[in-house]
Design a protein around this motif. Sequence first.
Motif, PDB file in Angstrom:
ATOM      1  N   ASP A   1      -8.604   7.122  -1.759  1.00 36.79           N
ATOM      2  CA  ASP A   1      -8.150   5.806  -1.287  1.00 36.79           C
ATOM      3  C   ASP A   1      -8.660   4.768  -2.275  1.00 36.79           C
ATOM      4  O   ASP A   1      -9.851   4.477  -2.321  1.00 36.79           O
ATOM      5  CB  ASP A   1      -8.705   5.539   0.133  1.00 36.79           C
ATOM      6  CG  ASP A   1      -7.978   4.389   0.802  1.00 36.79           C
ATOM      7  OD1 ASP A   1      -7.326   3.599   0.086  1.00 36.79           O
ATOM      8  OD2 ASP A   1      -8.055   4.294   2.044  1.00 36.79           O
TER       9      ASP A   1
ATOM     10  N   SER B   1       0.847  -1.195   0.000  1.00 31.22           N
ATOM     11  CA  SER B   1       0.000   0.000   0.000  1.00 31.22           C
ATOM     12  C   SER B   1       0.887   1.251   0.000  1.00 31.22           C
ATOM     13  O   SER B   1       1.940   1.288   0.638  1.00 31.22           O
ATOM     14  CB  SER B   1      -0.898  -0.015   1.233  1.00 31.22           C
ATOM     15  OG  SER B   1      -0.123  -0.311   2.376  1.00 31.22           O
ATOM     16  N   ILE B   2       0.430   2.260  -0.735  1.00 27.85           N
ATOM     17  CA  ILE B   2       1.224   3.467  -0.950  1.00 27.85           C
ATOM     18  C   ILE B   2       0.455   4.694  -0.478  1.00 27.85           C
ATOM     19  O   ILE B   2      -0.715   4.877  -0.829  1.00 27.85           O
ATOM     20  CB  ILE B   2       1.530   3.647  -2.461  1.00 27.85           C
ATOM     21  CG1 ILE B   2       2.242   2.416  -3.020  1.00 27.85           C
ATOM     22  CG2 ILE B   2       2.335   4.914  -2.722  1.00 27.85           C
ATOM     23  CD1 ILE B   2       3.596   2.146  -2.453  1.00 27.85           C
ATOM     24  N   TRP B   3       1.144   5.540   0.261  1.00 24.95           N
ATOM     25  CA  TRP B   3       0.592   6.827   0.682  1.00 24.95           C
ATOM     26  C   TRP B   3       1.219   7.921  -0.179  1.00 24.95           C
ATOM     27  O   TRP B   3       2.443   8.059  -0.221  1.00 24.95           O
ATOM     28  CB  TRP B   3       0.908   7.078   2.165  1.00 24.95           C
ATOM     29  CG  TRP B   3       0.457   8.428   2.648  1.00 24.95           C
ATOM     30  CD1 TRP B   3       1.240   9.514   2.880  1.00 24.95           C
ATOM     31  CD2 TRP B   3      -0.886   8.826   2.960  1.00 24.95           C
ATOM     32  NE1 TRP B   3       0.479  10.570   3.306  1.00 24.95           N
ATOM     33  CE2 TRP B   3      -0.830  10.177   3.366  1.00 24.95           C
ATOM     34  CE3 TRP B   3      -2.129   8.167   2.925  1.00 24.95           C
ATOM     35  CZ2 TRP B   3      -1.973  10.893   3.738  1.00 24.95           C
ATOM     36  CZ3 TRP B   3      -3.257   8.880   3.294  1.00 24.95           C
ATOM     37  CH2 TRP B   3      -3.172  10.218   3.699  1.00 24.95           C
TER      38      TRP B   3
ATOM     39  N   CYS C   1      -0.028   2.659   5.536  1.00 28.77           N
ATOM     40  CA  CYS C   1       0.603   2.305   4.255  1.00 28.77           C
ATOM     41  C   CYS C   1       2.064   1.904   4.470  1.00 28.77           C
ATOM     42  O   CYS C   1       2.699   2.313   5.429  1.00 28.77           O
ATOM     43  CB  CYS C   1       0.532   3.475   3.280  1.00 28.77           C
ATOM     44  SG  CYS C   1      -1.154   3.845   2.758  1.00 28.77           S
ATOM     45  N   GLU C   2       2.575   1.117   3.504  1.00 30.35           N
ATOM     46  CA  GLU C   2       3.938   0.601   3.650  1.00 30.35           C
ATOM     47  C   GLU C   2       5.002   1.492   3.018  1.00 30.35           C
ATOM     48  O   GLU C   2       6.164   1.425   3.377  1.00 30.35           O
ATOM     49  CB  GLU C   2       4.010  -0.800   3.015  1.00 30.35           C
ATOM     50  CG  GLU C   2       3.316  -1.848   3.850  1.00 30.35           C
ATOM     51  CD  GLU C   2       2.712  -2.960   3.014  1.00 30.35           C
ATOM     52  OE1 GLU C   2       1.786  -2.673   2.230  1.00 30.35           O
ATOM     53  OE2 GLU C   2       3.158  -4.100   3.153  1.00 30.35           O
TER      54      GLU C   2
ATOM     55  N   THR D   1      -8.252   0.952  -4.294  1.00 36.70           N
ATOM     56  CA  THR D   1      -7.682  -0.388  -4.373  1.00 36.70           C
ATOM     57  C   THR D   1      -7.209  -0.591  -5.803  1.00 36.70           C
ATOM     58  O   THR D   1      -7.948  -0.342  -6.751  1.00 36.70           O
ATOM     59  CB  THR D   1      -8.744  -1.444  -4.020  1.00 36.70           C
ATOM     60  OG1 THR D   1      -9.164  -1.189  -2.677  1.00 36.70           O
ATOM     61  CG2 THR D   1      -8.184  -2.848  -4.124  1.00 36.70           C
TER      62      THR D   1
ATOM     63  N   GLN E   1      -0.687   6.245   8.294  1.00 36.23           N
ATOM     64  CA  GLN E   1      -1.905   6.116   7.487  1.00 36.23           C
ATOM     65  C   GLN E   1      -2.165   4.663   7.094  1.00 36.23           C
ATOM     66  O   GLN E   1      -2.989   4.379   6.221  1.00 36.23           O
ATOM     67  CB  GLN E   1      -1.790   6.976   6.218  1.00 36.23           C
ATOM     68  CG  GLN E   1      -1.631   8.458   6.493  1.00 36.23           C
ATOM     69  CD  GLN E   1      -2.864   9.079   7.140  1.00 36.23           C
ATOM     70  OE1 GLN E   1      -3.970   8.557   7.000  1.00 36.23           O
ATOM     71  NE2 GLN E   1      -2.679  10.182   7.858  1.00 36.23           N
TER      72      GLN E   1
ATOM     73  N   ARG F   1      -2.721  -0.687  -3.195  1.00 40.03           N
ATOM     74  CA  ARG F   1      -3.594   0.391  -2.711  1.00 40.03           C
ATOM     75  C   ARG F   1      -2.863   1.719  -2.873  1.00 40.03           C
ATOM     76  O   ARG F   1      -1.665   1.811  -2.587  1.00 40.03           O
ATOM     77  CB  ARG F   1      -3.896   0.133  -1.229  1.00 40.03           C
ATOM     78  CG  ARG F   1      -4.752   1.168  -0.576  1.00 40.03           C
ATOM     79  CD  ARG F   1      -5.002   0.813   0.897  1.00 40.03           C
ATOM     80  NE  ARG F   1      -5.427   2.003   1.615  1.00 40.03           N
ATOM     81  CZ  ARG F   1      -5.092   2.302   2.863  1.00 40.03           C
ATOM     82  NH1 ARG F   1      -4.331   1.491   3.567  1.00 40.03           N
ATOM     83  NH2 ARG F   1      -5.504   3.421   3.412  1.00 40.03           N
TER      84      ARG F   1
ATOM     85  N   ALA G   1       3.255   7.863   6.143  1.00 42.25           N
ATOM     86  CA  ALA G   1       2.652   6.730   5.414  1.00 42.25           C
ATOM     87  C   ALA G   1       2.320   5.600   6.384  1.00 42.25           C
ATOM     88  O   ALA G   1       1.225   5.028   6.331  1.00 42.25           O
ATOM     89  CB  ALA G   1       3.607   6.242   4.322  1.00 42.25           C
ATOM     90  N   TYR G   2       3.244   5.284   7.287  1.00 43.22           N
ATOM     91  CA  TYR G   2       2.971   4.219   8.276  1.00 43.22           C
ATOM     92  C   TYR G   2       1.746   4.591   9.113  1.00 43.22           C
ATOM     93  O   TYR G   2       0.873   3.760   9.369  1.00 43.22           O
ATOM     94  CB  TYR G   2       4.160   4.018   9.216  1.00 43.22           C
ATOM     95  CG  TYR G   2       5.416   3.444   8.589  1.00 43.22           C
ATOM     96  CD1 TYR G   2       5.347   2.473   7.583  1.00 43.22           C
ATOM     97  CD2 TYR G   2       6.679   3.846   9.015  1.00 43.22           C
ATOM     98  CE1 TYR G   2       6.501   1.951   7.017  1.00 43.22           C
ATOM     99  CE2 TYR G   2       7.837   3.328   8.457  1.00 43.22           C
ATOM    100  CZ  TYR G   2       7.749   2.380   7.459  1.00 43.22           C
ATOM    101  OH  TYR G   2       8.887   1.868   6.906  1.00 43.22           O
TER     102      TYR G   2
END
Length: 369
Positions: free
Chosen positions: A331, A189-191, A228-229, A333, A226, A324, A223-224
């Motif tokens: 947001d 997942s990306i922020w 996200c990785e 998918t 939120q 994501r 990002a974390y």
Amino acid sequence: MTSTTPQTDTPSFEVHRTDTPVPDAEREASLVSPRFGTVFTDHMARVTWTQGSGWHHRRVERYGPLQLDPAAAVLHYAQEIFEGLKAYRHADGSVWSFRPWANAERFARSAHRLALPVLPTEDFLAAVTALVETDIAWVPTGEETSLYLRPFMYASERFLGVRPTLEAEFLVIASPVGPYFVGGVKPVSIWVSQDYHRAGAGGTGAAKCGGNYAASLLPQQEAYEQGCEQVCFLDASTNTLLEELGGMNVFVVKADGTVATPELSGSILEGVTRSSVIELLTAAGHEVSERPIPLAEVLAGLVDGSVSEVFACGTAAVVTPIGRLAGADFDHTVADGEAGPVTTRVRTELTDIQYGRAADAHGWMHRLV
Ligand code: COI
């Protein structure tokens, strides 16, 4: 124990083996499922530079703490660069690297940008080879494993004036690794950060220097927070165009089979994996464009179905599907649990070449041992 690697026209490294290597059983246990960047081999390669003597004292020595003067320039002005490449174990036991000369050339460009001395490509390759020869037992054999090599250079001069250093150290350390992301190869997942930028026009974005990564850490933390990785950066001029992730490049696959990746604007890292992926996709018949990619285009494409896959790539990340894409007011998918077919195919093609399971039609592989 000291020996010198027999070489002809390549630089020669004195090898000083440690008397206390990690015991065999402990090493073997750490190679089974190594977590990225946590385990290090017994040795490191090293070359010293001074303005008067140039590059000298090429050696492989015991891995261990460095002695650094508190006034060393790197600690104050971040005059530092690094690289990342891997050594892959093939089925016959031989060990290979992937386009290492591309890393050596990028390292030279990074050195130039950070006003560090340029290390000749032969020294870069000889250092990597000498270290892998010495620590050959540390190259893992498991699926998706490799020996990650981290060459780096820093300003070691004891001086607080702001000017390019007159002394530098070049080192290569090595770390057995599995997949970069905890949880293995699965969509991440990306922020998308809309408040911070990684680099701007005329800055150091195209160089692989620690400062760029330092600038990415606060947004990475966001990002974390939120869920996200990884963080994705937009361009600093308009805050609308995709640039790159915290430590990898990004690709967008359209449902019509075309693929786009942000152009090398000067603030994006010229990824070795990025250029290899472009070549592989092109050879497979995809039209690949390097161009400005508005975030709005990707978001609209995810809604109307014209964007079918998004993936990240880099030496550490290899090819990683993005599942994501989230930001302050969206947001989406992208992939639900599974990588898309284009991502899967290019990842397989690339890793088959790297691990010697497919012919190296491009001449990318370089035997180390
Ligand atoms: C790499 O892919 O080798 C990188 O340098 C990315 C990251 C681990 C810093």
